[in-house]
Design an enzyme around this catalytic site. Structure first.
Site, PDB file in Angstrom:
ATOM      1  N   THR A  80     -54.344  38.105  15.883  1.00  0.00           N
ATOM      2  CA  THR A  80     -55.393  37.244  15.335  1.00  0.00           C
ATOM      3  C   THR A  80     -55.525  37.464  13.839  1.00  0.00           C
ATOM      4  O   THR A  80     -55.583  36.508  13.053  1.00  0.00           O
ATOM      5  CB  THR A  80     -56.735  37.502  16.044  1.00  0.00           C
ATOM      6  N   ASN A 168     -48.736  30.013  24.922  1.00  0.00           N
ATOM      7  CA  ASN A 168     -49.234  31.091  25.771  1.00  0.00           C
ATOM      8  C   ASN A 168     -49.734  30.625  27.137  1.00  0.00           C
ATOM      9  O   ASN A 168     -49.927  31.452  28.025  1.00  0.00           O
ATOM     10  CB  ASN A 168     -50.366  31.844  25.046  1.00  0.00           C
ATOM     11  N   GLN A 196     -46.047  35.422  22.137  1.00  0.00           N
ATOM     12  CA  GLN A 196     -45.527  35.321  23.505  1.00  0.00           C
ATOM     13  C   GLN A 196     -44.002  35.291  23.555  1.00  0.00           C
ATOM     14  O   GLN A 196     -43.416  35.346  24.636  1.00  0.00           O
ATOM     15  CB  GLN A 196     -46.094  34.070  24.189  1.00  0.00           C
ATOM     16  N   SER A 216     -48.098  40.756  18.229  1.00  0.00           N
ATOM     17  CA  SER A 216     -49.162  41.583  18.788  1.00  0.00           C
ATOM     18  C   SER A 216     -48.567  42.734  19.581  1.00  0.00           C
ATOM     19  O   SER A 216     -47.650  42.541  20.379  1.00  0.00           O
ATOM     20  CB  SER A 216     -50.053  40.734  19.695  1.00  0.00           C
ATOM     21  N   HIS A 218     -50.091  44.735  21.979  1.00  0.00           N
ATOM     22  CA  HIS A 218     -50.444  44.897  23.394  1.00  0.00           C
ATOM     23  C   HIS A 218     -49.777  43.880  24.304  1.00  0.00           C
ATOM     24  O   HIS A 218     -49.790  44.040  25.524  1.00  0.00           O
ATOM     25  CB  HIS A 218     -51.969  44.863  23.578  1.00  0.00           C
ATOM     26  N   THR A 254     -57.024  52.054   5.240  1.00  0.00           N
ATOM     27  CA  THR A 254     -56.203  53.169   5.702  1.00  0.00           C
ATOM     28  C   THR A 254     -55.443  52.761   6.957  1.00  0.00           C
ATOM     29  O   THR A 254     -56.031  52.301   7.940  1.00  0.00           O
ATOM     30  CB  THR A 254     -57.083  54.401   5.997  1.00  0.00           C
ATOM     31  N   CYS A 345     -58.326  34.698  25.892  1.00  0.00           N
ATOM     32  CA  CYS A 345     -59.299  34.615  24.800  1.00  0.00           C
ATOM     33  C   CYS A 345     -60.387  33.584  25.073  1.00  0.00           C
ATOM     34  O   CYS A 345     -61.442  33.620  24.465  1.00  0.00           O
ATOM     35  CB  CYS A 345     -58.581  34.283  23.489  1.00  0.00           C
TER      36      CYS A 345
END
Length: 401
Positions: A80, A168, A196, A216, A218, A254, A345
């Protein structure tokens, strides 16, 4: 149920062993274990160790994605952020360039499609409110953005085209290379959300010819809160997050070294297995479409021919007449089956999927959509367990024979 049957891999993938192993040294508490838990921007020995681990992860991701230089890889908090940064950053920089050259009234034009992830569509709506001109392309009935549609939409003031690589919800694989070439022919830049695609389709940003791409962690078995924005060298970009100038000035803050290391390990494992894994998943995808499509009141959202590479190997989407998605999902959940109604989402939304509506599927039917998505540990027995549970969950209403 003896075990959970997880068929929602497009929403998230379980943390893979490779990522967990790579991150373990960074997750030990106490100052005596700070060797790898330091700030990668500090000059002392502890900081240098963290910086070395971060740059090793960056080099690994660069190689796996086909980038040319390490500084083309920008670590983010997820896709995102990467999507937002690409759209806001490229459009802002392009507009500033035009205005510096004397085009004081220049209005940048952005092109996207109506079936993009909300991370792109919401960003485009913000750009429009800020004065950008926007064109949203409609896909064809099968969920593909046609090259001729993009070609007709390009203008002299087009600065950016953003079209995802794999949808997706329905899995349609877009002709990204062709679309990117058209954008470049009109002196526009091209961004793709490739979330995806990674690990399911062959991804090489150089061969695709894109200027920016979002990924992404995950979705491929890395940690949540990790992502990457690929930015081709020379692509104009104003950073979305400013401050200390980390990530070559493109994303201040950071760095999450542990997350970057986990992303890199998961990405490498997914890319190494991609070809064989895609073939394995494709077989289960085709079996699901065949079995579910045999029911009189179950309608595949798109027509996927057996063995088709036009659709991603891990996504199955059907509409079940007479049911709402939420009802089916909860009935299956009680039987130990995890599936979704579409994008995770927007899972709490009562509205039908914007993707299915864009395909011309009636709202009443789209409200009964079911997405079954497959992954690394999915086996044929899981598919059969799901099919049996699906029949049990619907037979009272449908009187299956």
């Amino acid at each position: 149920m003896d075990r959970l049957v997880y068929l929602d891999w497009a929403a998230t993938a379980p943390l893979c062993a490779e990522a967990a192993c790579a991150m373990k040294p960074f997750q030990v508490a106490g100052i005596e274990n700070l060797e790898l838990g330091g700030n990668a921007n500090s000059l002392h020995r502890i900081g240098r160790a963290a910086f070395s681990a971060l740059e090793e992860a960056r080099g690994s991701v660069m190689a796996d994605l086909g980038a040319k230089r390490p500084d083309e890889i920008v670590f983010t908090s997820g896709a995102t952020e990467a999507d937002n940064a690409a759209l806001f950053g490229i459009v802002s920089a392009c507009a500033a360039r035009k205005r510096q050259k004397g085009a004081k009234d220049f209005k940048p034009h952005v092109i996207t499609s109506s079936i993009e992830h909300d991370a792109v569509l919401a960003a485009v709506r913000v750009l429009e409110r800020c004065g950008c001109e926007v064109t949203v392309l409609a896909p064809d009935r099968q969920g593909f953005v046609e090259a001729r549609a993009l070609e007709a939409a390009l203008r002299e003031n087009t600065v950016l085209v953003s079209i995802h690589m794999v949808n997706n919800e329905i899995g349609s694989v877009q002709p990204v290379s062709e679309l990117a070439a058209l954008a470049h022919g009109a002196d526009a830049f091209f961004h793709t959300d490739a979330v995806q695609a990674l690990g399911k389709e062959y991804v090489d940003v150089g061969e695709l010819g894109v200027d920016a791409a979002s990924f992404s962690g995950h979705k491929v078995g890395g940690p949540k809160g990790s992502g990457v924005l690929y930015l081709r060298t020379g692509t104009p970009f104003d950073p979305l997050i400013v401050g200390g100038g980390q990530e070559s000035g493109r994303r201040s803050g950071t760095q999450n070294v542990c997350g970057a290391v986990g992303f890199a390990a998961a990405c490498k494992a997914a890319c190494a297995a991609q070809e064989d894994e895609a073939a394995r998943l494709r077989g289960m995808r085709d079996h699901l479409y065949e079995r579910l499509g045999a029911y009189e009141r179950v309608y595949p959202s798109v027509e996927v021919e057996p063995g088709s590479r036009d659709f991603a190997p891990h996504v199955v989407n059907v509409c079940v007449d007479g049911f709402e998605s939420e009802t089916l999902i909860l009935r299956l959940d009680r039987k130990g089956i995890a599936v979704s109604g579409g994008s995770a989402c927007s899972s709490h939304s009562l509205d039908p999927s914007h993707v299915l509506k864009a395909l011309g599927i009636a709202s009443d039917r789209a409200l009964g959509s079911l997405r079954i998505s497959l992954g690394r540990s999915t086996v044929p027995e899981d598919v059969e367990t799901f099919l049996a549970a699906f029949k049990e969950s619907t037979e009272e209403a449908f009187s299956w024979s």
